[in-house]
Scaffold this active site. Structure first.
Site, PDB file in Angstrom:
ATOM      1  N   GLY A  12       0.821  -1.218   0.000  1.00  0.00           N
ATOM      2  CA  GLY A  12       0.000   0.000   0.000  1.00  0.00           C
ATOM      3  C   GLY A  12       0.852   1.264   0.000  1.00  0.00           C
ATOM      4  N   ILE A  14       1.510   3.942   2.320  1.00  0.00           N
ATOM      5  CA  ILE A  14       2.506   4.209   3.374  1.00  0.00           C
ATOM      6  C   ILE A  14       3.381   2.974   3.575  1.00  0.00           C
ATOM      7  CG2 ILE A  14       2.865   5.059   5.731  1.00  0.00           C
ATOM      8  CD1 ILE A  14      -0.015   6.146   5.645  1.00  0.00           C
ATOM      9  N   ASN A  37      -6.294  -3.380  -2.364  1.00  0.00           N
ATOM     10  CA  ASN A  37      -6.221  -1.973  -2.760  1.00  0.00           C
ATOM     11  C   ASN A  37      -4.815  -1.617  -3.252  1.00  0.00           C
ATOM     12  OD1 ASN A  37      -7.272   0.623  -3.074  1.00  0.00           O
ATOM     13  ND2 ASN A  37      -6.692   1.259  -1.012  1.00  0.00           N
ATOM     14  N   LEU A  61      -5.412 -10.856   6.639  1.00  0.00           N
ATOM     15  CA  LEU A  61      -5.069 -11.174   8.028  1.00  0.00           C
ATOM     16  C   LEU A  61      -6.292 -11.361   8.921  1.00  0.00           C
ATOM     17  CD1 LEU A  61      -2.312  -8.669   7.631  1.00  0.00           C
ATOM     18  CD2 LEU A  61      -1.757 -10.835   8.759  1.00  0.00           C
ATOM     19  N   SER A 127      -4.338   7.072  13.531  1.00  0.00           N
ATOM     20  CA  SER A 127      -4.645   8.277  12.765  1.00  0.00           C
ATOM     21  C   SER A 127      -5.037   9.407  13.705  1.00  0.00           C
ATOM     22  CB  SER A 127      -5.817   7.963  11.828  1.00  0.00           C
ATOM     23  OG  SER A 127      -6.361   9.150  11.299  1.00  0.00           O
ATOM     24  N   TYR A 152     -14.791   3.762  10.126  1.00  0.00           N
ATOM     25  CA  TYR A 152     -13.329   3.703   9.893  1.00  0.00           C
ATOM     26  C   TYR A 152     -12.579   4.313  11.076  1.00  0.00           C
ATOM     27  CZ  TYR A 152      -8.846   5.665   8.677  1.00  0.00           C
ATOM     28  OH  TYR A 152      -7.531   6.048   8.738  1.00  0.00           O
ATOM     29  N   LYS A 156      -9.894   2.672  14.255  1.00  0.00           N
ATOM     30  CA  LYS A 156      -8.569   3.129  14.711  1.00  0.00           C
ATOM     31  C   LYS A 156      -8.576   3.267  16.231  1.00  0.00           C
ATOM     32  CE  LYS A 156      -6.468   3.258  10.797  1.00  0.00           C
ATOM     33  NZ  LYS A 156      -5.489   2.204  10.529  1.00  0.00           N
ATOM     34  N   PHE A 181      -0.951  12.286  10.771  1.00  0.00           N
ATOM     35  CA  PHE A 181      -1.760  13.401  10.295  1.00  0.00           C
ATOM     36  C   PHE A 181      -2.025  13.133   8.801  1.00  0.00           C
ATOM     37  CE2 PHE A 181      -2.621  16.037  13.961  1.00  0.00           C
ATOM     38  CZ  PHE A 181      -2.029  15.222  14.906  1.00  0.00           C
ATOM     39  N   GLY A 300     -18.908  15.530   7.777  1.00  0.00           N
ATOM     40  CA  GLY A 300     -17.956  14.794   8.614  1.00  0.00           C
ATOM     41  C   GLY A 300     -16.585  15.432   8.718  1.00  0.00           C
TER      42      GLY A 300
HETATM   43  C1  UD1 Z   1      -9.359  11.711   5.740  1.00  0.00           C
HETATM   44  C2  UD1 Z   1     -10.081  11.108   6.887  1.00  0.00           C
HETATM   45  C3  UD1 Z   1      -9.080  10.568   7.870  1.00  0.00           C
HETATM   46  C4  UD1 Z   1      -8.224   9.563   7.207  1.00  0.00           C
HETATM   47  C5  UD1 Z   1      -7.551  10.159   6.022  1.00  0.00           C
HETATM   48  C6  UD1 Z   1      -6.802   9.048   5.323  1.00  0.00           C
HETATM   49  C7  UD1 Z   1     -12.185  12.347   7.136  1.00  0.00           C
HETATM   50  C8  UD1 Z   1     -12.979  13.246   8.001  1.00  0.00           C
HETATM   51  N1  UD1 Z   1     -10.934  12.088   7.534  1.00  0.00           N
HETATM   52  O1  UD1 Z   1      -8.631  12.848   6.206  1.00  0.00           O
HETATM   53  O2  UD1 Z   1      -9.748   9.965   8.939  1.00  0.00           O
HETATM   54  O3  UD1 Z   1      -7.263   9.056   8.105  1.00  0.00           O
HETATM   55  O4  UD1 Z   1      -8.508  10.755   5.146  1.00  0.00           O
HETATM   56  O5  UD1 Z   1      -7.039   8.912   4.017  1.00  0.00           O
HETATM   57  O6  UD1 Z   1     -12.639  11.911   6.116  1.00  0.00           O
HETATM   58  N2  UD1 Z   1     -10.798  18.367   0.252  1.00  0.00           N
HETATM   59  C9  UD1 Z   1     -11.300  19.215  -0.723  1.00  0.00           C
HETATM   60  N3  UD1 Z   1     -11.557  18.681  -1.956  1.00  0.00           N
HETATM   61  C10 UD1 Z   1     -11.342  17.369  -2.262  1.00  0.00           C
HETATM   62  C11 UD1 Z   1     -10.821  16.510  -1.254  1.00  0.00           C
HETATM   63  C12 UD1 Z   1     -10.573  17.054  -0.005  1.00  0.00           C
HETATM   64  O7  UD1 Z   1     -11.513  20.402  -0.497  1.00  0.00           O
HETATM   65  O8  UD1 Z   1     -11.604  16.954  -3.399  1.00  0.00           O
HETATM   66  C13 UD1 Z   1     -10.491  18.926   1.585  1.00  0.00           C
HETATM   67  C14 UD1 Z   1     -11.226  18.238   2.712  1.00  0.00           C
HETATM   68  O9  UD1 Z   1     -12.479  18.797   2.913  1.00  0.00           O
HETATM   69  C15 UD1 Z   1     -10.245  18.478   3.871  1.00  0.00           C
HETATM   70  C16 UD1 Z   1      -8.874  18.480   3.204  1.00  0.00           C
HETATM   71  O10 UD1 Z   1      -9.123  18.717   1.815  1.00  0.00           O
HETATM   72  O11 UD1 Z   1     -10.467  19.724   4.426  1.00  0.00           O
HETATM   73  C17 UD1 Z   1      -8.134  17.164   3.339  1.00  0.00           C
HETATM   74  O12 UD1 Z   1      -9.012  16.125   2.940  1.00  0.00           O
HETATM   75  P1  UD1 Z   1      -8.533  14.609   2.792  1.00  0.00           P
HETATM   76  O13 UD1 Z   1      -7.309  14.542   1.960  1.00  0.00           O
HETATM   77  O14 UD1 Z   1      -9.712  13.793   2.358  1.00  0.00           O
HETATM   78  O15 UD1 Z   1      -8.093  14.200   4.247  1.00  0.00           O
HETATM   79  P2  UD1 Z   1      -8.904  14.280   5.639  1.00  0.00           P
HETATM   80  O16 UD1 Z   1     -10.331  14.455   5.415  1.00  0.00           O
HETATM   81  O17 UD1 Z   1      -8.203  15.259   6.491  1.00  0.00           O
END
Ligand code: UD1
Length: 342
Positions: A12, A14, A37, A61, A127, A152, A156, A181, A300
């Site tokens: 995968g 990471i 995946n 697993l 996470s 999900y 964690k 992060f 969310g």
């Molecule tokens: C998400 C998950 C997190 C997970 C991580 C791993 C949620 C709430 N969190 O993190 O639990 O560990 O993915 O894959 O779903 N954004 C846009 N446009 C896009 C895509 C994203 O504006 O097309 C914004 C999102 O709203 C967010 C930021 O970009 O503010 C980062 O989004 P993303 O990369 O999906 O990560 P997280 O949501 O932080």
């Protein structure tokens, strides 16, 4: 004798970067992945980077019999890094049982194997999602966890608890949970990186696919948050920096440097960037103009989060080193290689 490390989910995103860093640090690696995946080609690319092809077995697993059989044949494993898990937040809301079964049962099967075959050390992929929207920023390792927003996220949190409770009950076990992060970017060779199936849900893969012409327009989810430019803030960490932290965590366990049987570390940069800063940072780093529009908030999503990295920096002697633009450029170089763009 080189020490053998089991990396579950090693083909995968990471996982593959971590396999490379482990090999380059002198470990021998066995990968277990069900390829749900990811694909086998990743092993070729790991081999191209490091010069060594990791051993590989394909199974899930969550299958107790197969996991036991694997451990019975690999009792010389010195430590395990457990990445293998289902990770799509939206999908987890639709098929929660799949997420709970896959993510919880696999960890329990691994812990059973550790106890039965005397393998003490485990590093678990957690996470920052376990913090939810924290009341205070930046978040330290003792910031209280909040109820998960999705099945999900809950897997964690529960897996952290399973690990902690098991270590309490069985003192021969030791474990470190690493709370990531937002991992982004790719190996500087552009031979491994993130390859989402279908439409990317995460920001940076969507951006690189849009830049490559696969997506028409980037949607910025919300510009009315309580942040300087109104878009949401995250702590984006280079995946190679993140992978290196796993090598440090493994060494900490193998050298008995951990202070408690169960430890937790935040892996971030300590810097928060908004979605718009990522979009413009990508344009600046690559010279590619992006087509984006502001749309409504995504259900969310939290408003802002970034890490307090001082504990990880001090205790692990590890620090994220790569800057945002270098990291975004690496993501673009990877996308270009995958799509055959010059
Ligand atoms: C998400 C998950 C997190 C997970 C991580 C791993 C949620 C709430 N969190 O993190 O639990 O560990 O993915 O894959 O779903 N954004 C846009 N446009 C896009 C895509 C994203 O504006 O097309 C914004 C999102 O709203 C967010 C930021 O970009 O503010 C980062 O989004 P993303 O990369 O999906 O990560 P997280 O949501 O932080």
């Amino acid at each position: 004798m080189t020490k053998k490390i089991l990396v579950t989910g090693g083909t995968g995103y990471i996982g593959s970067h971590t396999v490379v860093e482990l090999q380059q640090a002198g470990y021998s690696v066995v990968v277990v992945d069900d390829l749900s995946n990811s694909s086998l080609d990743v092993l070729d690319n790991i081999e191209q980077i490091s010069g060594t092809r990791p051993a590989f077995e394909q199974f899930n697993l969550a299958d107790a019999a197969q996991t036991d059989d694997f451990f019975s044949r690999n009792q010389d494993i010195a430590a395990i890094i457990h990445f293998a898990a289902s990770k799509a937040v939206g999908e987890s809301v639709k098929i929660p049982l799949h997420y709970y079964r896959n993510n919880l049962v696999s960890l329990m099967n691994i812990l059973d194997g550790q106890l039965k075959y005397n393998i003490s050390n485990l590093v678990f992929s957690s996470s920052c999602t376990v913090y939810g929207q924290p009341d205070k920023l930046p978040v330290t390792e003792s910031t209280p966890r909040k109820d998960a927003e999705s099945p999900y996220g809950n897997t964690k949190r529960v897996n952290e608890d399973i690990l902690q409770d098991s270590i309490k009950a069985y003192p021969q076990l030791k474990g470190i949970a690493l709370r990531y992060f937002n991992p982004i970017g790719a190996h500087p060779s552009a031979l491994i990186g993130e390859l989402p199936l279908g439409v990317p849900q995460n920001l940076v893969p969507f951006i690189t696919q849009a830049a490559a012409g696969l997506r028409e327009q980037i949607s910025v989810f919300g510009d009315d948050y309580d942040t300087p430019d109104g878009s949401a803030i995250r702590d984006y960490i280079n995946v190679v920096d993140l992978a290196k932290a796993h090598v440090v965590a493994i060494e900490r366990l193998l050298q008995n440097k951990n202070k408690a049987g169960y430890e937790v570390f935040n892996l971030g940069t300590g810097n928060g960037y908004s979605v718009l800063e990522i979009v413009h940072g990508f344009e600046k780093a690559t010279g590619v103009k992006l087509n984006y529009k502001i749309v409504g908030r995504r259900a969310g999503d939290i408003v802002k989060i970034w890490a307090d990295t001082s504990y990880a920096n001090k205790e692990l002697g590890w620090k994220a080193e790569k800057g945002l633009e270098e990291t975004l450029l690496s993501a673009w170089n990877w996308e270009k290689r995958v799509r055959g763009i010059n």
